[in-house]
Design a protein around this motif. Structure first.
Motif, PDB file in Angstrom:
ATOM      1  N   ARG A   1      -2.097  12.965   1.005  1.00  0.00           N
ATOM      2  CA  ARG A   1      -1.006  12.971   0.786  1.00  0.00           C
ATOM      3  C   ARG A   1      -0.340  13.033   2.300  1.00  0.00           C
ATOM      4  O   ARG A   1       0.085  14.249   2.674  1.00  0.00           O
ATOM      5  CB  ARG A   1      -0.591  14.418   0.245  1.00  0.00           C
ATOM      6  N   ILE A   2      -0.262  11.777   3.095  1.00  0.00           N
ATOM      7  CA  ILE A   2       0.245  11.882   4.255  1.00  0.00           C
ATOM      8  C   ILE A   2       1.638  12.241   4.597  1.00  0.00           C
ATOM      9  O   ILE A   2       1.973  13.304   5.612  1.00  0.00           O
ATOM     10  CB  ILE A   2      -0.303  10.543   4.771  1.00  0.00           C
ATOM     11  N   GLY A   3       2.412  11.945   3.409  1.00  0.00           N
ATOM     12  CA  GLY A   3       3.926  12.232   3.752  1.00  0.00           C
ATOM     13  C   GLY A   3       4.444  13.302   2.826  1.00  0.00           C
ATOM     14  O   GLY A   3       5.609  13.767   2.615  1.00  0.00           O
ATOM     15  N   ALA A   4       3.517  14.127   2.449  1.00  0.00           N
ATOM     16  CA  ALA A   4       4.112  15.172   1.586  1.00  0.00           C
ATOM     17  C   ALA A   4       4.836  16.311   2.379  1.00  0.00           C
ATOM     18  O   ALA A   4       5.239  17.183   1.518  1.00  0.00           O
ATOM     19  CB  ALA A   4       2.751  15.738   0.742  1.00  0.00           C
ATOM     20  N   ASP A   5       4.687  16.432   3.589  1.00  0.00           N
ATOM     21  CA  ASP A   5       5.358  17.439   4.392  1.00  0.00           C
ATOM     22  C   ASP A   5       6.525  17.177   4.371  1.00  0.00           C
ATOM     23  O   ASP A   5       7.527  18.109   4.938  1.00  0.00           O
ATOM     24  CB  ASP A   5       4.362  17.705   5.598  1.00  0.00           C
TER      25      ASP A   5
ATOM     26  N   SER B   1       6.667   7.570   6.396  1.00  0.00           N
ATOM     27  CA  SER B   1       7.072   6.804   7.754  1.00  0.00           C
ATOM     28  C   SER B   1       6.870   5.434   7.829  1.00  0.00           C
ATOM     29  O   SER B   1       6.916   4.618   8.738  1.00  0.00           O
ATOM     30  CB  SER B   1       6.351   7.658   8.739  1.00  0.00           C
ATOM     31  N   GLY B   2       6.052   4.748   6.564  1.00  0.00           N
ATOM     32  CA  GLY B   2       5.996   3.420   6.759  1.00  0.00           C
ATOM     33  C   GLY B   2       4.600   2.871   6.141  1.00  0.00           C
ATOM     34  O   GLY B   2       3.678   3.778   5.780  1.00  0.00           O
ATOM     35  N   GLY B   3       4.352   1.683   6.259  1.00  0.00           N
ATOM     36  CA  GLY B   3       2.965   1.039   5.518  1.00  0.00           C
ATOM     37  C   GLY B   3       2.030   0.955   6.797  1.00  0.00           C
ATOM     38  O   GLY B   3       2.248   1.079   7.865  1.00  0.00           O
ATOM     39  N   GLN B   4       1.022   0.513   6.108  1.00  0.00           N
ATOM     40  CA  GLN B   4      -0.146   0.135   7.080  1.00  0.00           C
ATOM     41  C   GLN B   4       0.117  -1.240   7.789  1.00  0.00           C
ATOM     42  O   GLN B   4       0.751  -2.198   7.384  1.00  0.00           O
ATOM     43  CB  GLN B   4      -1.497  -0.032   6.451  1.00  0.00           C
ATOM     44  N   ASN B   5       0.179  -1.094   9.317  1.00  0.00           N
ATOM     45  CA  ASN B   5       0.527  -2.230  10.140  1.00  0.00           C
ATOM     46  C   ASN B   5       1.888  -2.753   9.771  1.00  0.00           C
ATOM     47  O   ASN B   5       2.168  -4.042   9.832  1.00  0.00           O
ATOM     48  CB  ASN B   5      -0.559  -3.438   9.845  1.00  0.00           C
ATOM     49  N   ASN B   6       2.881  -1.877   9.560  1.00  0.00           N
ATOM     50  CA  ASN B   6       4.302  -2.096   9.313  1.00  0.00           C
ATOM     51  C   ASN B   6       4.429  -2.981   7.975  1.00  0.00           C
ATOM     52  O   ASN B   6       5.506  -3.555   7.826  1.00  0.00           O
ATOM     53  CB  ASN B   6       4.938  -2.902  10.436  1.00  0.00           C
TER      54      ASN B   6
ATOM     55  N   GLU C   1       2.737   3.902   9.229  1.00  0.00           N
ATOM     56  CA  GLU C   1       2.191   4.951   8.723  1.00  0.00           C
ATOM     57  C   GLU C   1       1.849   5.984  10.045  1.00  0.00           C
ATOM     58  O   GLU C   1       1.321   5.410  11.082  1.00  0.00           O
ATOM     59  CB  GLU C   1       0.757   4.915   7.836  1.00  0.00           C
ATOM     60  N   PHE C   2       1.966   7.077   9.710  1.00  0.00           N
ATOM     61  CA  PHE C   2       1.540   8.252  10.951  1.00  0.00           C
ATOM     62  C   PHE C   2       2.690   8.159  11.877  1.00  0.00           C
ATOM     63  O   PHE C   2       2.472   8.403  13.177  1.00  0.00           O
ATOM     64  CB  PHE C   2       0.372   8.047  11.528  1.00  0.00           C
ATOM     65  N   GLY C   3       3.882   7.501  11.628  1.00  0.00           N
ATOM     66  CA  GLY C   3       4.883   7.343  12.629  1.00  0.00           C
ATOM     67  C   GLY C   3       5.677   8.598  12.794  1.00  0.00           C
ATOM     68  O   GLY C   3       5.389   9.688  11.832  1.00  0.00           O
ATOM     69  N   SER C   4       6.792   8.791  13.712  1.00  0.00           N
ATOM     70  CA  SER C   4       7.450  10.115  13.818  1.00  0.00           C
ATOM     71  C   SER C   4       8.627  10.129  13.007  1.00  0.00           C
ATOM     72  O   SER C   4       9.480  11.242  13.151  1.00  0.00           O
ATOM     73  CB  SER C   4       7.457  10.116  15.281  1.00  0.00           C
TER      74      SER C   4
END
Length: 387
Positions: free
Chosen positions: A2-6, A59-64, A111-114
């Motif tokens: 759940r990378i974006g669950a926060d 925050s987005g997908g893998q490799n944009n 992904e993992f973007g700010s």
């Protein structure tokens, strides 16, 4: 995972109920704006909830990569329109437009973007399908008489034009486009302002400049850049609304240059008062005097914006001296019936002037007002036009 669950959303998982207490700070700002007189609202989505995405990250997908899972087009449209429905029925707040995208083809979101974001690069069919489904859900929920769809909040004028063209050309495009009442564009880059205006006019769609912002500064440099951006957009893009991105932003210990805020605030220390920047007052040189319903009129000076409210018999001129030296302006208002002293003058500058009302020491002679403008300053003239 759940990378974006926060990131707060109204549904924290696919099988969860709606949680209307989520994201309390943003909801407070929205309702506080309504209480203070705001009467036009737009709902827009930076990203679908993380559980609707391919990467499980808002925050987005893998490799944009394109990130809205194709199995969730229906649920995404249902989610967006359910939020609009709840605000209308439970909060008495009607969103005039609903925008499903934000800079969808810029390729900025990963992904993992700010920052939240969702890419739809070269996936115009998905965009058209989402628009059509959002429009259908608005219809089915009895919302289409008050809420329509806006597109596409692109960060480039040419990108906006391409999105409009591609969505229109797709086989379901005409159906999708029928739900669209407004074109939104961001003013960060691109050159074809006039061409985009022409497209909106041809299509009979309202045109908004829905986002622009730039770094803060302690001096007038941010104000001058903001003013020049407004001048360029209003004279060439000709939107019916010009929206600044970030009115207030986190600026710890009174720092500058790392935020877009017209007001800087240290959110980690409530004892430090907010810092109202010169750019706040530079923006107010426009917004305090050019009000909804005013008509932008032509001016032969690229550093002046002119607006008129004929019913109130008011003429407003906003003049920007972007140079590092003072300059003499000869302002020709001979086409208007203005008395020699029937105007007020306000200025923001580096000289401790923040929307300062200036002494009325100027006269209009043969229709010409001569004014020496200080370096790096913005001056607003408010004229009373007599019969």
């Amino acid at each position: 995972m759940r990378i974006g669950a926060d990131v707060p959303g109204f549904r924290s998982c696919e099988n969860c109920d709606y949680n209307w207490t989520s994201d309390a700070n943003q909801r407070w700002i929205l309702l506080a704006a309504k209480e203070r007189g705001a009467d036009i609202f737009e709902a827009f989505s930076n990203s679908p909830p993380y559980w609707m995405t391919n990467s499980n990250c808002s925050s987005g997908g893998q490799n944009n990569a394109n990130n809205l899972n194709s199995d969730y087009h229906d649920k995404f449209a249902d989610y967006l329109t359910e939020v609009v429905k709840w605000y209308k029925e439970e909060q008495g707040l009607t969103f005039r437009t609903l925008e499903p995208f934000n800079e969808p083809t810029t390729g900025l979101w990963h992904e993992f973007g700010s920052q939240e974001g969702c890419t739809f690069t070269f996936n115009y069919f998905a965009m058209a399908e989402v628009i059509a489904k959002v429009g259908a859900y608005l219809n089915n929920k009895g919302l289409s008489n008050t809420t329509s769809v806006s597109i596409a909040d692109e960060g480039l004028f040419e990108g906006e034009m391409l999105s409009i063209a591609e969505i229109s050309a797709i086989s379901i495009g005409d159906h999708a486009k029928s739900y669209v009442s407004q074109y939104n564009t961001h003013s960060y880059s691109g050159f074809l302002r006039t061409a985009l205006f022409d497209i909106a006019k041809h299509d009979g769609r309202r045109l908004w400049m829905s986002e622009w912002g730039d770094w803060s500064s302690k001096d007038m440099s941010a104000s001058i850049k903001l003013s020049e951006q407004i001048l360029n957009d209003m004279r060439n893009l000709k939107p019916v609304a010009w929206v600044y991105w970030q009115v207030i932003e986190h600026a710890p210990n009174g720092t500058y240059g790392n935020d877009y805020g017209l007001i800087g605030a240290d959110f980690s220390n409530s004892t430090i008062p907010p810092d109202i920047r010169l750019s706040f007052y530079g923006f107010a040189q426009y917004t305090k005097f050019i009000r909804p319903g005013y008509q932008i009129i032509s001016s032969d000076d690229g550093d002046t914006l002119a607006a008129q409210d004929a019913s109130k018999k008011t003429l407003v001129l906003v003049c920007t001296n972007k140079n590092n030296a003072s300059d003499v302006w000869n302002i020709n208002v001979s086409k208007f019936n203005i008395g020699k002293k029937s105007f007020n003058t306000y200025r923001t500058s580096n000289d401790n002037e923040t929307l300062k009302l200036l002494p009325n020491t100027w006269n209009i002679t043969d229709g010409i007002l001569t004014y020496e403008s200080p370096a790096n300053s913005i001056t607003t003239w408010v004229f009373n036009v007599t019969q």
